[in-house]
Write an enzyme that holds these catalytic residues in place. Sequence first.
Site, PDB file in Angstrom:
ATOM      1  CD  GLN A 166       1.957   7.711  -1.554  1.00 44.14           C
ATOM      2  OE1 GLN A 166       3.022   7.816  -2.162  1.00 44.14           O
ATOM      3  NE2 GLN A 166       1.429   6.533  -1.276  1.00 44.14           N
ATOM      4  CE  LYS A 174       6.260   5.724  -2.491  1.00 43.44           C
ATOM      5  NZ  LYS A 174       4.977   6.108  -3.091  1.00 43.44           N
ATOM      6  CG  ASP A 229       3.968   7.008  -8.829  1.00 41.58           C
ATOM      7  OD1 ASP A 229       4.539   6.054  -8.275  1.00 41.58           O
ATOM      8  OD2 ASP A 229       3.374   7.917  -8.210  1.00 41.58           O
TER       9      ASP A 229
HETATM   10  N1  GUN Z   1      -0.448   4.834  -3.322  1.00 39.07           N
HETATM   11  C1  GUN Z   1      -0.286   3.496  -3.188  1.00 39.07           C
HETATM   12  N2  GUN Z   1       0.712   3.075  -3.980  1.00 39.07           N
HETATM   13  C2  GUN Z   1       1.188   4.148  -4.630  1.00 39.07           C
HETATM   14  C3  GUN Z   1       2.234   4.347  -5.574  1.00 39.07           C
HETATM   15  O1  GUN Z   1       2.912   3.424  -6.019  1.00 39.07           O
HETATM   16  N3  GUN Z   1       2.418   5.631  -5.995  1.00 39.07           N
HETATM   17  C4  GUN Z   1       1.668   6.659  -5.550  1.00 39.07           C
HETATM   18  N4  GUN Z   1       1.916   7.867  -6.048  1.00 39.07           N
HETATM   19  N5  GUN Z   1       0.683   6.518  -4.682  1.00 39.07           N
HETATM   20  C5  GUN Z   1       0.461   5.268  -4.215  1.00 39.07           C
END
Ligand code: GUN
Length: 293
Positions: free
Chosen positions: A96, A52, A119
Site C-alpha cells: 500500500q 481489500k 497492482d
Molecule cells: N495507494 C493509493 N492507491 C493505491 C493502489 O491502487 N495501490 C496501492 N498499492 N497503493 C495505493
Amino acid sequence: MELIDGKKIAQQLQDEIAAEVKQFVSGGGKVPHLAAILVGDDPASMAYVGSKVKTCEKVGFKSTLKKFPATISEAELLHELDVLNNDNDIDGYIVQLPLPKHINEHKIIEAVKPSKDVDGFHPINVGRLVLDLPTYISATPFGITQLLERYNIETSGKNCVVIGRSHIVGSPMSILMAKNDKFANCTVTLCHSRTKDLKAHCLNADIIIAAIGKPNFVTADMVKQGAVIIDVGINRVDDASLPKGYKLVGDVDFEGCAPKCSYITPVPGGVGPMTIASLIKNTLLAAKKEIYA
Ligand code: GUN
C-alpha cells in the site's frame, strides 16, 4: 444525466469473480491468495487495505495482511517482499502506498515479482501495458474502463481529457484511453499542473477523467454540454457538522457539473468501489496464471 453507479458495477464484478473462483477451485485450481503490506498507520491507507482484505473473503479468496510500523527500514521491507515473492501460496500482493519518506518507493515497486504485481505498478508491467502485451492493468484505470464498458458509453473517436499525470492513475489512464480497444480509441490529452488554459482543453472534451487530488477542481464552466465525467478524487474536506469531522468530495464540483453531463460518477460510490474489484480481478488472473504462465 445518468449517474454511474460504481457500487452496483463493482458488486456485479465481484459476483462474477466469486462464481469464477468457485468454478476454478472445484476444477482443482488453487484458492486465490492476495497479500497486502501496510506500513505505518495512515487512516486512509488502513481503511483501503481493510476493504481489500474484506473483499477477498467475500469472493472466496485467501488473504494475508502484513502490518509493519512506519519505522521499518527499507532493507527489512525488501526482505518481506522477498518472502512473498518466494511463497508459492501467494498469487499476488500489493504494497500500500504511500510509504514513509525514508523508503524509496521505486526500489520497493521494482522488487515486487512482476508475476505477483497485481497492482500493475512494476516497470515491466507498465511496459507491457504500453506495448499491448498481457499485463495487470492498475486497479483504478482498469475499474474506469469497466465502468465505461458496462454503461455502453461510446468512446471511439471521442476527445478524452485526463487531468493528472500520476503513475497510479493519470499516466496509465491516458495510455488505456488511446488504445485500439472497445472501451477506448479516444484522442487523449493528458493535462497537468503546467497545462496552459486547462479550461479550453476541458471544454473540448467529450470525456473528462479527473485525477488531480484537489477538491471540487473541475467546475461547471469547464464542462461541455453532454460530457461524460469520471471523478477519481477522494478528498477529505473538514465538516464539523458530521460525526467524523470531515466529508469525502471528489475532484469535480458534482452539484455544478452534473446537470451538464450525460454521465457522471459520484463520490463516494463511483470509481472507488471499482478499484478494489479490479485488484481482486487481477489476483484471479494471477492465480489462474493468465498473464504469466
Ligand atoms: N495507494 C493509493 N492507491 C493505491 C493502489 O491502487 N495501490 C496501492 N498499492 N497503493 C495505493
